[in-house]
Design a protein around this motif. Structure first.
Motif, PDB file in Angstrom:
ATOM      1  N   THR A 153     -24.286 -15.649  -9.569  1.00 43.93           N
ATOM      2  CA  THR A 153     -24.576 -15.006  -8.283  1.00 43.93           C
ATOM      3  C   THR A 153     -25.855 -15.539  -7.644  1.00 43.93           C
ATOM      4  N   TYR A 154     -26.916 -15.635  -8.405  1.00 45.37           N
ATOM      5  CA  TYR A 154     -28.195 -16.080  -7.842  1.00 45.37           C
ATOM      6  C   TYR A 154     -28.137 -17.552  -7.438  1.00 45.37           C
ATOM      7  N   GLU A 214     -26.258 -18.200  -4.173  1.00 45.04           N
ATOM      8  CA  GLU A 214     -26.593 -17.180  -3.177  1.00 45.04           C
ATOM      9  C   GLU A 214     -26.449 -17.704  -1.747  1.00 45.04           C
TER      10      GLU A 214
END
Length: 495
Positions: free
Chosen positions: A418-419, A422
């Motif tokens: 996810t990061y 992003e």
């Protein structure tokens, strides 16, 4: 008396009909446009109406003998019939033959005579597809034509030979478009000085297909805008240069199993690049950055199982396409990127301008990490199109868990990314998945994008097969739609 009166009235009526024949009084140019809307067989029938219409037919600026094949009942024109029709054209109309197009079995002698007569009529566009009994030489009358603007020469069987470069010097001075198919080059496999400015000073469009025996090709024409090369399997070396070239297509080449093959491209204004079904070459070198590139397609062909040895070549090629607005990757390209030496965690491609990404893949487990790296490489992506190839070799498992169960290993992997993706998630607006079968890999990706896609507007899921378990499918669709409403609020549609 009544009978005579009736006859007089009938005669006057016929005279009136003759007097109001306004069509024949139209200008030749307008009548030619009308006749050109008809198949040549139908246009030929009008020549029997009068001398006026015969003259119109024999002075048609465009002769398309392929249009008669659309109706199987009338017999096709033979090469002799084509020759006779050209011979009957009036001398005053000898220089108004704008285009000639025909498909026919023919001998080389007849073909040479036909082309010589067409050149005599100062033909500007010549489109010829022939079948001969033996190889034939390139018709010399084409080289000497000073009016020819476009040439398409295709041999269905067995092929033709090109003339030596020295023999065409001073010819083709007006040619702007050239297409050659089934060229026999075993006796001259190195064409390093054939397609150059001295031979083709005005050439804008070049297409070569089925060049048998061609090993080395150099194309350098300053006005060239489009170049297409197909089915040159023995090719080992390709060099293309041109400041005005904006479209380059290379399909099914470099299949010779050579230890070393080289591609050099010097086209600073290239806008469209298509590289499909080609073996991964040893060296692909762009001499200038492709700052104008808008669309690129890369689909390679694996000739053997050693994927790792070809990975670096593909990565180099893709790195040169970093300025492209739209990129399409074929299944084999994704497979190479998914190999052990493919797109590793810290290896990102420079796709900062990418707005549209299309991936063709079987979407097995080993493809997931490569897809993640591609997403990281496209921080500004707006549209993602995923075309899943469904075959018996795929290792895809059906989704058997509750959508809300986050313990699935596939979901956990995407959640861990996810990061790192992003920027990709913040800009992605539209997702479309073809071949969606509710299997584990694609379900996990769909859930991840719905859960974290902050800019996501719409997700479209297209299934290529009918599902026997309709109840299961309805439950999954219902849960996906509920998941969408609870997170990204993106619209989701099923087809």
């Amino acid at each position: 008396m009544e009978i005579r009166s009736v006859r007089r009235k009938k005669k006057k009526r016929e005279e009136i009909i003759i007097k109001v024949d306004r069509i024949s009084n139209l200008p030749d140019s307008l009548l030619h446009q009308i006749l050109l809307l008809l198949p040549l067989q139908s246009a030929a029938i009008t020549s029997s109406l009068s001398k006026r219409w015969r003259s119109l037919f024999l002075s048609l600026p465009d002769l398309d003998f392929t249009s008669i094949n659309e109706n199987p009942k009338p017999p096709s024109f033979s090469s002799n019939s084509i020759y006779q029709l050209l011979f009957l054209r009036n001398h005053r109309d000898a220089n108004n033959l704008r285009s000639l197009r025909f498909r026919t079995p023919i001998t080389f002698t007849s073909l040479n005579s036909l082309i010589r007569l067409a050149v005599t009529h100062q033909v500007q566009e010549l489109d010829v597809e022939v079948t001969t009994r033996d190889y034939f030489n390139f018709p010399r009358w084409i080289v000497t034509s000073q009016k020819l603007r476009a040439l398409k020469l295709k041999s269905s069987y067995p092929g033709f030979r090109l003339p030596p470069s020295s023999s065409i010097f001073g010819g083709f001075q007006k040619l702007t478009s050239l297409s050659l198919s089934l060229v026999i080059l075993y006796n001259q496999p190195h064409l390093s000085d054939f397609f150059t400015d001295p031979n083709f000073p005005l050439l804008e469009k070049l297409a070569l297909e089925n060049c048998l025996g061609l090993k080395e090709l150099r194309v350098c024409c300053r006005l060239l805008q489009e170049f297409t090369l197909k089915n040159s399997l023995q090719l080992d070396s390709l060099e293309v240069s041109g400041n005005k070239l904006h479209r380059l297509k290379i399909v099914s080449c470099f299949h010779s199993y050579s230890k070393e093959s080289i591609v050099k491209i010097n086209t600073p204004n290239l806008k469209t690049f298509l590289w499909n079904l080609n073996a991964v070459t040893t060296t692909v070198h762009f001499l200038d950055k492709l700052v104008c590139l808008r669309k690129a397609f890369v689909g390679v062909m694996l000739l053997h199982q050693d994927i790792n040895s070809q990975t670096q070549c593909l990565l180099t090629l893709l790195s040169e396409l970093g300025n492209s607005y739209k990129l399409q990757l074929g299944n084999q390209s994704v497979e190479i990127l998914s190999s052990k030496k493919g797109l590793v965690k810290n290896h990102l491609l420079p796709f900062h301008n990418m707005r549209f990404l299309e991936l063709q893949t079987r979407f097995d487990r080993h493809n997931v990490q490569a897809l993640s790296c591609l997403f990281k490489s496209c921080p500004m992506l707006n549209i993602l199109l995923l075309k899943i190839i469904n075959d018996q070799t795929s290792e895809r498992r059906q989704w058997n868990k509750d959508l809300w169960d986050m313990s699935n290993s596939e979901i956990q992997y995407w959640e861990s990314q996810t990061y790192e993706v992003e920027s990709f998630l913040n800009n992605l607006e539209f997702v479309e998945i073809h071949g969606f079968l509710e299997c584990e890999n694609e379900m996990s990706l769909a859930i991840f994008l719905l859960r974290h896609g902050k800019a996501l507007i719409k997700m479209t899921l297209r299934s290529s097969f009918l599902c026997r378990d309709n109840l299961r499918r309805q439950m999954i669709r219902s849960q996906l739609m509920g998941f969408s409403k609870a997170s990204s609020k993106a619209k989701i549609s099923f087809h």
